[in-house]
Scaffold this active site. Structure first.
Site, PDB file in Angstrom:
ATOM      1  N   ASN A  31       0.809  -1.117  -0.151  1.00 47.93           N
ATOM      2  CA  ASN A  31       0.061  -0.014   0.027  1.00 47.93           C
ATOM      3  C   ASN A  31       0.803   1.105   0.137  1.00 47.93           C
ATOM      4  O   ASN A  31       1.817   1.245   0.457  1.00 47.93           O
ATOM      5  CB  ASN A  31      -1.152  -0.069   1.086  1.00 47.93           C
ATOM      6  CG  ASN A  31      -0.548  -0.077   2.415  1.00 47.93           C
ATOM      7  OD1 ASN A  31       0.485  -0.915   2.712  1.00 47.93           O
ATOM      8  ND2 ASN A  31      -1.330   0.356   3.513  1.00 47.93           N
ATOM      9  N   ILE A  32       0.361   2.229  -0.824  1.00 43.36           N
ATOM     10  CA  ILE A  32       1.124   3.397  -1.058  1.00 43.36           C
ATOM     11  C   ILE A  32       0.144   4.704  -0.540  1.00 43.36           C
ATOM     12  O   ILE A  32      -0.900   4.926  -1.400  1.00 43.36           O
ATOM     13  CB  ILE A  32       1.517   3.684  -2.257  1.00 43.36           C
ATOM     14  CG1 ILE A  32       2.352   2.603  -2.493  1.00 43.36           C
ATOM     15  CG2 ILE A  32       2.464   4.989  -2.466  1.00 43.36           C
ATOM     16  CD1 ILE A  32       2.904   2.335  -4.138  1.00 43.36           C
ATOM     17  N   GLU A  33       0.265   5.378   0.479  1.00 44.08           N
ATOM     18  CA  GLU A  33      -0.476   6.296   1.246  1.00 44.08           C
ATOM     19  C   GLU A  33      -0.244   7.727   0.502  1.00 44.08           C
ATOM     20  O   GLU A  33       0.969   7.870  -0.126  1.00 44.08           O
ATOM     21  CB  GLU A  33      -0.684   6.469   2.504  1.00 44.08           C
ATOM     22  CG  GLU A  33      -1.347   4.827   3.015  1.00 44.08           C
ATOM     23  CD  GLU A  33      -1.584   4.788   4.527  1.00 44.08           C
ATOM     24  OE1 GLU A  33      -0.970   5.652   5.259  1.00 44.08           O
ATOM     25  OE2 GLU A  33      -2.315   3.804   4.901  1.00 44.08           O
ATOM     26  N   GLU A  43      -3.145  -4.579  -2.907  1.00 42.59           N
ATOM     27  CA  GLU A  43      -3.467  -5.592  -4.020  1.00 42.59           C
ATOM     28  C   GLU A  43      -3.632  -4.782  -5.468  1.00 42.59           C
ATOM     29  O   GLU A  43      -3.220  -5.393  -6.554  1.00 42.59           O
ATOM     30  CB  GLU A  43      -5.000  -5.962  -3.606  1.00 42.59           C
ATOM     31  CG  GLU A  43      -5.069  -6.623  -2.287  1.00 42.59           C
ATOM     32  CD  GLU A  43      -5.171  -5.912  -1.203  1.00 42.59           C
ATOM     33  OE1 GLU A  43      -4.726  -4.814  -1.089  1.00 42.59           O
ATOM     34  OE2 GLU A  43      -5.935  -6.383  -0.204  1.00 42.59           O
ATOM     35  N   CYS A 102     -10.224  -4.915   0.641  1.00 46.14           N
ATOM     36  CA  CYS A 102     -11.378  -3.887   0.595  1.00 46.14           C
ATOM     37  C   CYS A 102     -12.277  -4.215  -0.584  1.00 46.14           C
ATOM     38  O   CYS A 102     -11.750  -4.857  -1.574  1.00 46.14           O
ATOM     39  CB  CYS A 102     -10.769  -2.375   0.825  1.00 46.14           C
ATOM     40  SG  CYS A 102     -10.292  -1.699  -0.826  1.00 46.14           S
TER      41      CYS A 102
HETATM   42  N1  THU Z   1      -5.327  -1.496   2.688  1.00 43.37           N
HETATM   43  C1  THU Z   1      -4.718  -2.343   1.845  1.00 43.37           C
HETATM   44  O1  THU Z   1      -3.730  -2.009   1.184  1.00 43.37           O
HETATM   45  N2  THU Z   1      -5.333  -3.386   1.620  1.00 43.37           N
HETATM   46  C2  THU Z   1      -6.372  -4.061   1.995  1.00 43.37           C
HETATM   47  O2  THU Z   1      -6.727  -5.142   1.916  1.00 43.37           O
HETATM   48  C3  THU Z   1      -6.859  -3.219   3.174  1.00 43.37           C
HETATM   49  C4  THU Z   1      -6.417  -2.011   3.396  1.00 43.37           C
HETATM   50  C5  THU Z   1      -4.492  -0.283   3.079  1.00 43.37           C
HETATM   51  C6  THU Z   1      -5.158   1.106   2.760  1.00 43.37           C
HETATM   52  C7  THU Z   1      -4.586   1.955   3.629  1.00 43.37           C
HETATM   53  O3  THU Z   1      -3.112   2.319   3.226  1.00 43.37           O
HETATM   54  C8  THU Z   1      -4.406   1.143   5.047  1.00 43.37           C
HETATM   55  O4  THU Z   1      -4.376  -0.244   4.328  1.00 43.37           O
HETATM   56  C9  THU Z   1      -5.394   1.190   5.822  1.00 43.37           C
HETATM   57  O5  THU Z   1      -6.685   1.199   5.494  1.00 43.37           O
END
Ligand code: THU
Length: 153
Positions: free
Chosen positions: A47-49, A60, A96
């Protein structure tokens, strides 16, 4: 990593490796994914915020978009692990709804397997159909799924 297919547990370990690259200054929740193509290649994702929050990308989708950018269209499984940044995985991180929908675009919901690493050597496996029942996909718009279009090299 084309060739011999990784086991579910090996795929989870690859997702754990990818999780180390997560950029999570806001949620401090680090997720890793490893997407297995039917040709045996594996695409990692994290994940990349983003400071504006909504442009953030899940692990994913990072994996899917990189794979598709490289011309891949046929996928058999994805492993996912997640948990608080800096801690080892100790529970389930299910994808998600947006990521489930992206899977629906490219994958046969009956056959595509979602492997959730639970920590240690524990894992559970679901099909996309289980996690996205009655999913809306390319067929609903009269399109073949991408893997059926024969657009792979
Ligand atoms: N997140 C994912 O990368 N994949 C998931 O299956 C659930 C949530 C990330 C999004 C965000 O960066 C962090 O987790 C918190 O929601």
């Amino acid at each position: 990593m084309a060739g011999e297919l990784p086991s579910d547990l090996e795929l989870v370990h690859l997702a754990e490796e990818a999780r180390a690259d997560a950029y999570t200054p806001y949620s401090h929740f680090a997720v890793g994914a490893a997407l297995l193509c039917t040709d045996g290649s594996v695409y990692p994702g994290c994940n990349i915020e983003n400071a504006a929050y909504t442009p953030s990308n899940c692990a994913e989708r990072t994996a899917f978009f990189q794979a598709v950018r490289e011309g891949k269209r046929d996928f058999s499984a994805i492993a996912i692990v997640g948990g608080p940044e800096g801690e080892s995985v100790s529970g389930r991180c299910a994808p998600c709804g947006v990521c489930r929908q992206v899977m629906m675009e490219f994958c046969d919901p009956v056959r595509f397997r979602i492997v959730l690493g639970l920590g240690g050597d524990k894992l559970e496996v679901h099909t996309l159909e289980e996690l996205l029942p009655l999913g809306f996909g390319p067929h609903d718009l009269g399109h073949e799924a991408p893997g059926e279009r024969g657009c792979r090299p």
